[in-house]
Design a protein around this motif. Sequence first.
Motif, PDB file in Angstrom:
ATOM      1  N   LEU A 418      -1.185  12.961   4.621  1.00 50.97           N
ATOM      2  CA  LEU A 418       0.187  12.875   4.139  1.00 50.97           C
ATOM      3  C   LEU A 418       0.228  13.462   2.738  1.00 50.97           C
ATOM      4  O   LEU A 418      -0.575  13.077   1.877  1.00 50.97           O
ATOM      5  N   ALA A 419       1.137  14.390   2.517  1.00 52.40           N
ATOM      6  CA  ALA A 419       1.277  15.066   1.224  1.00 52.40           C
ATOM      7  C   ALA A 419      -0.067  15.627   0.752  1.00 52.40           C
ATOM      8  O   ALA A 419      -0.382  15.614  -0.437  1.00 52.40           O
ATOM      9  N   GLY A 420      -0.864  16.110   1.714  1.00 56.67           N
ATOM     10  CA  GLY A 420      -2.137  16.724   1.375  1.00 56.67           C
ATOM     11  C   GLY A 420      -3.283  15.760   1.141  1.00 56.67           C
ATOM     12  O   GLY A 420      -4.398  16.189   0.834  1.00 56.67           O
ATOM     13  N   ILE A 421      -3.053  14.468   1.289  1.00 54.76           N
ATOM     14  CA  ILE A 421      -4.102  13.466   1.109  1.00 54.76           C
ATOM     15  C   ILE A 421      -4.530  12.954   2.481  1.00 54.76           C
ATOM     16  O   ILE A 421      -3.686  12.497   3.263  1.00 54.76           O
ATOM     17  N   GLY A 422      -5.815  13.038   2.792  1.00 57.23           N
ATOM     18  CA  GLY A 422      -6.313  12.502   4.048  1.00 57.23           C
ATOM     19  C   GLY A 422      -6.127  10.991   4.101  1.00 57.23           C
ATOM     20  O   GLY A 422      -6.420  10.292   3.122  1.00 57.23           O
ATOM     21  N   VAL A 423      -5.635  10.483   5.221  1.00 58.83           N
ATOM     22  CA  VAL A 423      -5.365   9.055   5.336  1.00 58.83           C
ATOM     23  C   VAL A 423      -6.042   8.477   6.579  1.00 58.83           C
ATOM     24  O   VAL A 423      -6.265   9.172   7.569  1.00 58.83           O
ATOM     25  N   THR A 424      -6.340   7.189   6.480  1.00 58.41           N
ATOM     26  CA  THR A 424      -6.904   6.424   7.582  1.00 58.41           C
ATOM     27  C   THR A 424      -5.900   5.356   7.983  1.00 58.41           C
ATOM     28  O   THR A 424      -5.298   4.710   7.113  1.00 58.41           O
ATOM     29  N   GLY A 444      -5.352   6.438   1.669  1.00 57.90           N
ATOM     30  CA  GLY A 444      -6.199   7.563   1.335  1.00 57.90           C
ATOM     31  C   GLY A 444      -6.256   7.767  -0.161  1.00 57.90           C
ATOM     32  O   GLY A 444      -5.531   7.116  -0.919  1.00 57.90           O
ATOM     33  N   GLU A 445      -7.112   8.699  -0.608  1.00 59.29           N
ATOM     34  CA  GLU A 445      -7.289   8.958  -2.039  1.00 59.29           C
ATOM     35  C   GLU A 445      -7.611  10.426  -2.237  1.00 59.29           C
ATOM     36  O   GLU A 445      -8.380  11.018  -1.463  1.00 59.29           O
ATOM     37  N   ASP A 446      -7.015  11.035  -3.283  1.00 55.97           N
ATOM     38  CA  ASP A 446      -7.299  12.440  -3.542  1.00 55.97           C
ATOM     39  C   ASP A 446      -8.499  12.571  -4.494  1.00 55.97           C
ATOM     40  O   ASP A 446      -9.003  11.563  -5.015  1.00 55.97           O
ATOM     41  N   PRO A 447      -9.006  13.786  -4.732  1.00 55.43           N
ATOM     42  CA  PRO A 447     -10.208  13.950  -5.565  1.00 55.43           C
ATOM     43  C   PRO A 447     -10.037  13.439  -7.000  1.00 55.43           C
ATOM     44  O   PRO A 447     -11.030  13.116  -7.657  1.00 55.43           O
ATOM     45  N   ALA A 448      -8.785  13.361  -7.493  1.00 54.58           N
ATOM     46  CA  ALA A 448      -8.564  12.881  -8.859  1.00 54.58           C
ATOM     47  C   ALA A 448      -8.482  11.363  -8.941  1.00 54.58           C
ATOM     48  O   ALA A 448      -8.252  10.811 -10.020  1.00 54.58           O
ATOM     49  N   GLY A 449      -8.672  10.692  -7.806  1.00 55.59           N
ATOM     50  CA  GLY A 449      -8.625   9.242  -7.805  1.00 55.59           C
ATOM     51  C   GLY A 449      -7.248   8.658  -7.610  1.00 55.59           C
ATOM     52  O   GLY A 449      -7.068   7.442  -7.770  1.00 55.59           O
ATOM     53  N   VAL A 450      -6.261   9.469  -7.267  1.00 46.84           N
ATOM     54  CA  VAL A 450      -4.913   8.958  -6.978  1.00 46.84           C
ATOM     55  C   VAL A 450      -4.911   8.382  -5.568  1.00 46.84           C
ATOM     56  O   VAL A 450      -5.213   9.075  -4.589  1.00 46.84           O
ATOM     57  N   ALA A 451      -4.600   7.093  -5.468  1.00 49.67           N
ATOM     58  CA  ALA A 451      -4.648   6.387  -4.189  1.00 49.67           C
ATOM     59  C   ALA A 451      -3.260   6.308  -3.573  1.00 49.67           C
ATOM     60  O   ALA A 451      -2.273   6.010  -4.264  1.00 49.67           O
ATOM     61  N   LEU A 452      -3.177   6.546  -2.283  1.00 46.50           N
ATOM     62  CA  LEU A 452      -1.926   6.477  -1.526  1.00 46.50           C
ATOM     63  C   LEU A 452      -2.027   5.352  -0.511  1.00 46.50           C
ATOM     64  O   LEU A 452      -3.045   5.199   0.165  1.00 46.50           O
ATOM     65  N   LYS A 466      10.953   0.182   8.310  1.00 45.05           N
ATOM     66  CA  LYS A 466      10.742   0.441   6.896  1.00 45.05           C
ATOM     67  C   LYS A 466       9.333   0.979   6.648  1.00 45.05           C
ATOM     68  O   LYS A 466       8.354   0.474   7.198  1.00 45.05           O
ATOM     69  N   TYR A 467       9.282   2.014   5.817  1.00 49.67           N
ATOM     70  CA  TYR A 467       8.015   2.495   5.285  1.00 49.67           C
ATOM     71  C   TYR A 467       7.942   2.076   3.812  1.00 49.67           C
ATOM     72  O   TYR A 467       8.817   2.416   3.014  1.00 49.67           O
ATOM     73  N   TYR A 468       6.897   1.352   3.458  1.00 51.07           N
ATOM     74  CA  TYR A 468       6.689   0.897   2.089  1.00 51.07           C
ATOM     75  C   TYR A 468       5.537   1.710   1.499  1.00 51.07           C
ATOM     76  O   TYR A 468       4.401   1.626   1.982  1.00 51.07           O
ATOM     77  N   GLY A 469       5.808   2.500   0.466  1.00 56.77           N
ATOM     78  CA  GLY A 469       4.798   3.392  -0.067  1.00 56.77           C
ATOM     79  C   GLY A 469       4.409   3.090  -1.499  1.00 56.77           C
ATOM     80  O   GLY A 469       5.205   2.566  -2.287  1.00 56.77           O
ATOM     81  N   GLN A 470       3.167   3.412  -1.841  1.00 54.80           N
ATOM     82  CA  GLN A 470       2.667   3.276  -3.208  1.00 54.80           C
ATOM     83  C   GLN A 470       1.640   4.353  -3.491  1.00 54.80           C
ATOM     84  O   GLN A 470       0.816   4.679  -2.640  1.00 54.80           O
ATOM     85  N   VAL A 471       1.689   4.913  -4.700  1.00 51.34           N
ATOM     86  CA  VAL A 471       0.608   5.737  -5.220  1.00 51.34           C
ATOM     87  C   VAL A 471       0.167   5.117  -6.537  1.00 51.34           C
ATOM     88  O   VAL A 471       0.985   4.595  -7.298  1.00 51.34           O
ATOM     89  N   VAL A 472      -1.149   5.173  -6.786  1.00 48.39           N
ATOM     90  CA  VAL A 472      -1.719   4.596  -7.996  1.00 48.39           C
ATOM     91  C   VAL A 472      -2.635   5.622  -8.637  1.00 48.39           C
ATOM     92  O   VAL A 472      -3.572   6.120  -7.993  1.00 48.39           O
TER      93      VAL A 472
END
Length: 506
Positions: A418-424, A444-452, A466-472
């Motif tokens: 999703l949005a280029g980040i591999g997810v499980t 999932g998490e990108d190489p910079a450590g941003v977690a989705l 409802k889809y509840y989303g968070q990035v950190v």
Amino acid sequence: MTLRFGTAGLRGPVGDGPAAMNVPNVIAATAGLADWLTDRGLAGATVVVGRDARRGSDEFAAATAQVLAGAGFDVIALPEPGPTPLVAFAARAHGAAAGVMITASHNPPADNGYKVYLDGGAQLISPADREIEAAIAAAPASPATAAVGPDERARRVRDDYLARLDERFGPPAAAPVRIALTPLHGVGGSLAVEALRRNGFPDVHVVEEQFAPDPDFPTVAFPNPEEPGAADLLLALAADSGADLAIALDPDADRCAVGVPGPDGTWRMLTGDETGALLGTAILDECEPLGQPRPVLASSIVSGTLMDTIATARGARPVRTLTGFKWLVRAGEPLAYAYEEALGHCVDPEAVRDKDGISAAVALARLTAERGNLGALLEELSARYGRHATAQRSLRVDRLADIGEVMAQLRADPPAALAGIGVTARDLRRDGPGPHTDAVELTGEDPAGVALRIVARPSGTEPKLKYYGQVVAPPGGSAAPAALTALLAGALAELPGPPRRTDRSS
């Protein structure tokens, strides 16, 4: 089809027939509740009955009180339409066996509902809902009724609630705060203004078009401060009046939404997760130094994790529960605070074991008086604990089966990225360490450590998926807020919606 009694009690459109909210169905529900209470040795116990100002609320509350009185219960019937937290408060304060609130909260104008409290003023949970539904089916068609007269206890509930707020928060705040307020055509306006005044905040500007209760909710498409556009009049008033804080209550005043000005003077509404982190931090400040056992701060599995991160870092005990305050207030003891992303906050669990928009509004006003702009305080929390961005995508459907189809698709063929980040994907019906529920989690998490993280879940009270989303982004990272928001929006947009149909009635 008939109106089912569930963990939210009853909720549906006002109208005739077994599938609607009407006096016969309310009488049947109350007869079943009375029999259920009696079977548990609670005959003659106290029951609190309240109502909001929706269509049918007066008649439904009167029928509820009369059936309970006819069954021999000691009924405290609140004399005027009022907020849901008053019933939760009164049920706990008077040691009631149950409380009944006639409300559909923030549902569309056509709806009404029948909400039941047990266990010291907490919403009922299973198996009580199934047992009460069985008792409703077995109850007599024409139960005995009795008149319910004026009651000094009922008349004093509002004053007792305000006195409890005085006790909870202490002397009035010294620093002035200008507040813009709307009750969204609901029943919380006058009580909120009085509560704020008593706590040192007399400078309250109200949205006049939305202040008086109106069951048609004429200025909003949906009477829910989460909905796009619902807070537009409030934010315009806040800007015009030079306010420091904007507060929107939902129609039964158990939810509280907050608006804050940015550095450029532009106003925005905070998410429930942002408000939860702010209130959780303030309550931890009140608890310092932490004792033993450690205070519990509760949030739901679809809420963001910033408050959890703060609570863990400060030595408190964060607990995640199933969605809904019926679970949140049972998260553990000593419960200091509970919230869910849908704008519900419990800042005084000793007195109200449910979400309470009035006390949350007071707590936020006091936090503003102590710490200044809440947006700036959020920036401080982000710098220390990592930047958290949350958002929702809500899909209203015509056919409930559409929700099941999307959930089945997510389980059978989840997205790989999703949005280029591999997810499980994880099926929360059976997987994971937390509580199990009808939901799918994608992480999932990108190489910079941003977690989705995104959780897909059917709404428990409305025909919505409802889809509840968070990035950190980790502390000290270079991710800009706008980039995180765009990343999350893109991920949410890639998730499947309900199937397209040429005939929506099929």
